[in-house]
Design an enzyme around this catalytic site. Structure first.
Site, PDB file in Angstrom:
ATOM      1  N   SER A 157       0.855  -1.140   0.083  1.00 42.91           N
ATOM      2  CA  SER A 157      -0.001   0.041   0.051  1.00 42.91           C
ATOM      3  C   SER A 157       0.702   1.224  -0.213  1.00 42.91           C
ATOM      4  O   SER A 157       0.380   2.182  -0.766  1.00 42.91           O
ATOM      5  CB  SER A 157      -0.904   0.056   1.227  1.00 42.91           C
ATOM      6  OG  SER A 157      -0.210   0.030   2.441  1.00 42.91           O
ATOM      7  N   TYR A 158       1.955   1.196   0.690  1.00 42.71           N
ATOM      8  CA  TYR A 158       2.876   2.278   1.059  1.00 42.71           C
ATOM      9  C   TYR A 158       3.701   2.458  -0.448  1.00 42.71           C
ATOM     10  O   TYR A 158       3.654   3.910  -1.021  1.00 42.71           O
ATOM     11  CB  TYR A 158       3.884   2.085   1.965  1.00 42.71           C
ATOM     12  CG  TYR A 158       4.771   3.330   2.219  1.00 42.71           C
ATOM     13  CD1 TYR A 158       4.121   4.367   3.023  1.00 42.71           C
ATOM     14  CD2 TYR A 158       5.965   3.437   1.703  1.00 42.71           C
ATOM     15  CE1 TYR A 158       5.157   5.406   3.399  1.00 42.71           C
ATOM     16  CE2 TYR A 158       6.826   4.610   2.076  1.00 42.71           C
ATOM     17  CZ  TYR A 158       6.385   5.537   2.831  1.00 42.71           C
ATOM     18  OH  TYR A 158       7.121   6.710   3.286  1.00 42.71           O
ATOM     19  N   ALA A 159       4.089   1.456  -0.983  1.00 43.63           N
ATOM     20  CA  ALA A 159       4.801   1.582  -2.305  1.00 43.63           C
ATOM     21  C   ALA A 159       3.795   2.244  -3.488  1.00 43.63           C
ATOM     22  O   ALA A 159       3.888   3.105  -4.169  1.00 43.63           O
ATOM     23  CB  ALA A 159       5.068   0.452  -2.891  1.00 43.63           C
TER      24      ALA A 159
END
Length: 253
Positions: A157-159
């Site tokens: 999700s962060y990437a």
């Protein structure tokens, strides 16, 4: 004239309570800007960021906002728009991270990270940027990441969000550069903050990261100060759509 002088400018910094955002807010104040600080848990008075900003003789206005709450973000944008003094510099820095392998990454973690790290920055940039475009001047700075360039491990999700920030930076620059508004991003390398504590707590992972950084150390939040002031200043008047890595040489390896 000093092209890095921010005297008379008003900056909004999200995620200002600690880490990178705190360092950015202080750097802007040291360069002459007054600061509106935004954070979900920001104290009304007596915060560290307030003390650091006012120590430079600049004014500080706190605003508490949960950036995971779309309605609260819109309310923040409306509040900024109603203020007599316009925003000259918007630093969309606030972010969150959730770690879990992709096969077990919960929907709620995905939604939370995308909301805070990508949607809230877009909504604020859109609303504040509208007035900047109308006035013909303004600076928007996003906080990107090494994962704007790389995939990472156990942080899908962060990437995805930080890759989105890089694309959003370029998209807004394409639309707004001709209106006198600079849109850029800073991509911190591996910085010693709360978000990276889990990595630093793993001796083997910590060692592997440091060994790959040509500078030979984790970054510090204050390492982002110069890039922040540069992109917020007239020295960067012809810089548009750039994702500036401040990474100790990580991407050069």
């Amino acid at each position: 004239m000093n092209p890095f002088d921010l005297s008379g400018r008003l900056a909004v910094v999200t995620g200002c309570r600690r880490g990178i955002g705190l360092a950015m807010a202080e750097a802007l104040a040291a360069a002459g800007a007054d600061v509106i600080g935004v954070s979900a848990a920001l104290e009304e008075t007596g915060s560290e960021v307030e003390a650091r900003v006012t120590a430079h003789g600049r004014s500080f206005v706190p605003h508490r906002c949960d950036l995971a709450d779309r309605a609260a973000v819109r309310a923040l944008a409306g509040w900024l728009g109603r203020r007599e003094r316009p925003v000259d510099i918007l630093v969309n820095n606030a972010g969150t991270i959730r770690r879990a392998p992709a096969v077990a990454h919960p929907d709620e973690d995905w939604d939370q990270v995308l909301e805070v790290d990508l949607t809230a920055p877009f909504v604020l940039a859109r609303e504040v940027g509208r007035d900047m475009v109308r006035r013909g001047s303004g600076k928007v700075i996003f906080t990107a990441s090494m994962l704007s360039f790389q995939g990472g491990v156990t942080v899908p999700s962060y990437a995805a969000a930080k890759s989105g920030i890089a694309g959003l930076t370029r998209a807004l620059a394409n639309e707004w550069a001709g209106h006198g508004v600079n849109v850029n991003a800073i991509a911190p390398g591996y910085i010693a903050t709360d978000n990276t504590q889990a990595l630093r707590d793993q001796p083997e992972r910590d060692r592997a990261i440091v060994e790959r950084i040509p500078a030979g150390r984790w970054g510090r939040p204050e390492d982002l100060a110069g890039a922040t002031v540069f992109l917020a200043s007239e020295a960067a008047a012809y810089v548009h759509g750039t994702v500036l890595a401040v990474d100790g040489g990580w991407l050069a390896r």
